[in-house]
Design an enzyme around this catalytic site. Structure first.
Site: not given
Ligand code: NAD
Length: 634
Positions: A384, A350
């Site tokens: 998002c 997502e």
């Molecule tokens: P991010 O991708 O930086 O981090 C998300 C999660 O992934 C965090 O818990 C982080 O610690 C973890 N993570 C980072 N690198 C990783 C790796 N290599 N392996 C495993 N886990 C890892 O995202 P963010 O900045 O926390 O959130 C914002 C983003 O999330 C935006 O792009 C937003 O659009 C998206 N988002 C999507 C939805 C949806 O349902 N489509 C909902 C909310 C947010």
């Protein structure tokens, strides 16, 4: 500096006050620096009570601070501590620094001026001063292994618990959440900086609504189903069973820390899986979810929460969970997919979005503007499915622009505790930087900023930023901005706007505004996206009966609603036959006679009408009898 306008002070004075504030309260590991809080916006409430002379003196001093280098301001503030021992001819301005500037800074920082009486404000900034510090490597590895050990043994127990009982286990959670509502909201606001209403509507209401959906619908959706067996398999029973996968790893982002914890977690649990959950390091809500689950008497091992950053997330994947359910950016989604592919772990992604709002000239413009504005700035644009591109039909452009500006200027922005603020502040400095970069790129390429001109590109208090004259060559129209931005662009025809909407790497959600529902539906079908609202905005995710997920770089898979259960289930196909002595016609031996009969039977099966049916029955019975003839004794 956190504010651009005051009815009493000029911008220079505000800058000087902010500078002095940072000298007095530079922040540390647990508290933010003065300028990183939104409290400066309350300055007028104090200035209202000053005498005109004091106000002038205060303005003069803070204006002076804005042009003096910081070390000089620091020296003057220090000297003010000794105001009483200074000669009388020079003491008054230093007294003013002591009582006026210091008094105002401390009052703004430590006092809740929005309450009717003065109370010490709970300081809400723990994570804003930097992400959760990671534990030592060996401690973390031990915790990760322990989490998976516990989850795996819990998953063996969970597998045996019938669905109805699993639902009974989850039942008290709704009540526990309502009972702890204020504690949850305080924690969310403390870590995200969002407004109370934003936190309430999306995270409390959203979660309760989801839990109610599970209780009402999961039993039916996840119950065994019968599938038709058809003529060729006459006499056999076909079924579909929804079984647990095992251990599901859920990884969440920072923008809806409570919702993104409880919704995936309980969806996976209802389907009979144990959960290992990793929240974002920026908004971990440390200890909160564990406390609520404990209070609801949900067995401890069912959910394992592991705190940490991306490296921790990657180590969790190395434990080879049976499924990864990831919510986050497209960039991280790609990394997760790469790592999961090594172990062939199924993944649900997502990811991000760049959602278009399309406004036709027959739309109710007031309502469309109110909806589009809300869609763009709710949660301070950190959703998002935020509206990040606004396409307005030529004939309505000027009127719509006027409406949006009018409404955007009335947005109330602060971290409130009574629900009276529309939006809060940004959660992270990293996101502030991206918004500043997108805005400056757009302005450099010819965009015009219509609101929020005074935002200094550093403060987390970002007002709605309405722009016009934007094009698809600008980052603000192509990359995920994740802030309160409203770039407006003109379009003429239906085809043109479908092309514009689809000219994006993302496809998460969209909204279409028009009186002509047939036209709105044409557009909705033409956009490559996972979700679309007609004459409303971000509303598909408001209905827990609807699936949620993206197209293109917004990810794949669906969660929530009926289809959402599939993400957390092993969907098992089952055929039940009688325990007879019969040999199936398609088993050995193959013979020329059997082949001929099979061919005739197939023709009958796929020929319409009575002739086909007779052909099928006659040849089917002959084939059946031939098949029962033994091949010879062993
Ligand atoms: P991010 O991708 O930086 O981090 C998300 C999660 O992934 C965090 O818990 C982080 O610690 C973890 N993570 C980072 N690198 C990783 C790796 N290599 N392996 C495993 N886990 C890892 O995202 P963010 O900045 O926390 O959130 C914002 C983003 O999330 C935006 O792009 C937003 O659009 C998206 N988002 C999507 C939805 C949806 O349902 N489509 C909902 C909310 C947010």
């Amino acid at each position: 500096m956190t504010m651009n306008y005051s009815k009493h002070l000029g911008r220079q004075s505000l800058r000087g006050l902010s500078k002095a504030g940072d000298i007095l309260i530079p922040g540390d590991d647990t508290l933010p620096a003065f300028s990183r809080t939104p409290y400066l916006t309350e300055i007028d409430r104090i200035a209202d009570w000053m005498t005109p002379q004091d106000r002038e003196g205060f303005k003069f001093l803070t204006g002076l601070f804005s042009v003096l280098p910081s070390p000089v301001v620091r020296g003057l503030i220090k000297l003010a501590d000794r105001a009483e021992s200074l000669p009388e001819w020079i003491a008054p301005p230093f007294r003013m620094i002591n009582v006026g500037v210091k008094g105002v800074v401390y009052s703004l920082y430590y006092t809740d001026l929005t309450a009717s009486h003065t109370v010490r404000r709970e300081l809400r900034w723990s994570t804003r001063c930097g992400p959760l510090a990671p534990p030592p490597e060996s401690e973390e590895s031990a915790r990760i292994e322990e989490a998976f050990r516990n989850a795996r043994s819990a998953s063996r127990v969970l597998r045996k618990i019938p669905l109805a009982e699993r639902l009974r286990f989850l039942e008290p959670l709704q009540e526990v959440i309502q009972k702890n509502q204020n504690r949850i909201l305080d924690a969310i606001q403390r870590e995200t900086g969002k407004s109370r209403s934003d936190a309430y509507m999306s995270e409390i209401f959203g979660v309760l609504d989801h839990l109610a959906f599970l209780q009402k619908k999961a039993g039916k959706i996840l119950g065994d189903r019968t599938a038709p067996s058809g003529l060729a398999l006459l006499g056999k029973k076909s079924q579909v069973w929804f079984e647990p996968l095992g251990t599901v790893l859920c990884i969440s982002p920072w923008n809806y820390p409570f919702y993104q914890a409880i919704v995936p977690m309980t969806s996976a649990l209802v389907c009979g899986n144990a959960v290992v959950y990793k929240p974002s390091e920026l908004t971990p809500l440390k200890g909160l979810v564990e406390d609520l689950l404990r209070e609801a008497n949900i067995p401890e091992d069912w959910v394992q929460i592991v705190y940490g950053d991306g490296r921790t997330g990657s180590k969790l994947i190395d434990q080879k969970p049976e499924k990864i359910f990831f919510i986050g950016s497209s960039r991280t989604g790609q990394k997760i997919l790469e790592q999961a592919s090594k172990y062939l772990i199924p993944v649900e992604l997502e990811l991000g979005g760049k959602d278009p709002a399309i406004v036709f000239d027959d739309a109710n413009l007031d309502r469309a503007a109110a909806g589009v504005l809300w869609g763009a700035v709710t949660n301070t644009g950190q959703s998002c499915t935020s509206v990040e591109r606004v396409y307005v039909q030529e004939g309505a452009f000027e009127a719509f622009k006027k409406c949006i500006i009018h409404q955007a200027l009335r947005i109330v922005q602060k971290v409130d505790d009574d629900g009276s603020s529309d939006i809060g502040i940004m959660t992270s400095d990293a996101q502030v930087k991206i918004i500043a970069e997108h805005l400056d790129d757009a302005l450099k390429k010819g965009a015009r900023l219509l609101t929020g001109e005074n935002w200094d590109r550093q403060s987390r208090v970002i007002p709605p930023l309405v722009l016009e004259n934007v094009t698809h060559s600008m980052k603000i129209m192509k990359e995920e901005t994740f802030g309160p931005v409203l770039p407006l662009m003109v379009f003429k025809t239906e085809n043109e706007v479908i092309e514009l909407a689809n000219d994006s790497d993302y496809g998460l959600s969209a909204s279409v505004w028009s009186q002509d529902l047939a036209r709105a539906e044409r557009i909705a079908r033409g956009i490559v996206t996972g979700n679309v609202s007609i004459n409303n905005v971000m509303l598909t995710e408001g209905n827990h009966a609807l699936p949620f997920g993206g197209a293109k770089k917004s990810g794949f898979g669906r969660y929530k609603g009926e289809f959402g259960f599939y993400a957390f289930s092993n969907i098992k196909s089952v055929i039940i036959d009688a325990n007879s002595k019969k040999i199936e016609a398609n088993w050995y031996p193959y013979t020329a006679a059997k082949y001929r009969l099979f061919d005739q039977m197939t023709r009958g099966l796929f020929t319409r009408g009575i002739k086909g049916l007779l052909l099928f029955i006659f040849n089917g019975l002959s084939l059946e009898s031939l098949s029962q003839k033994k091949r010879g004794e062993p």
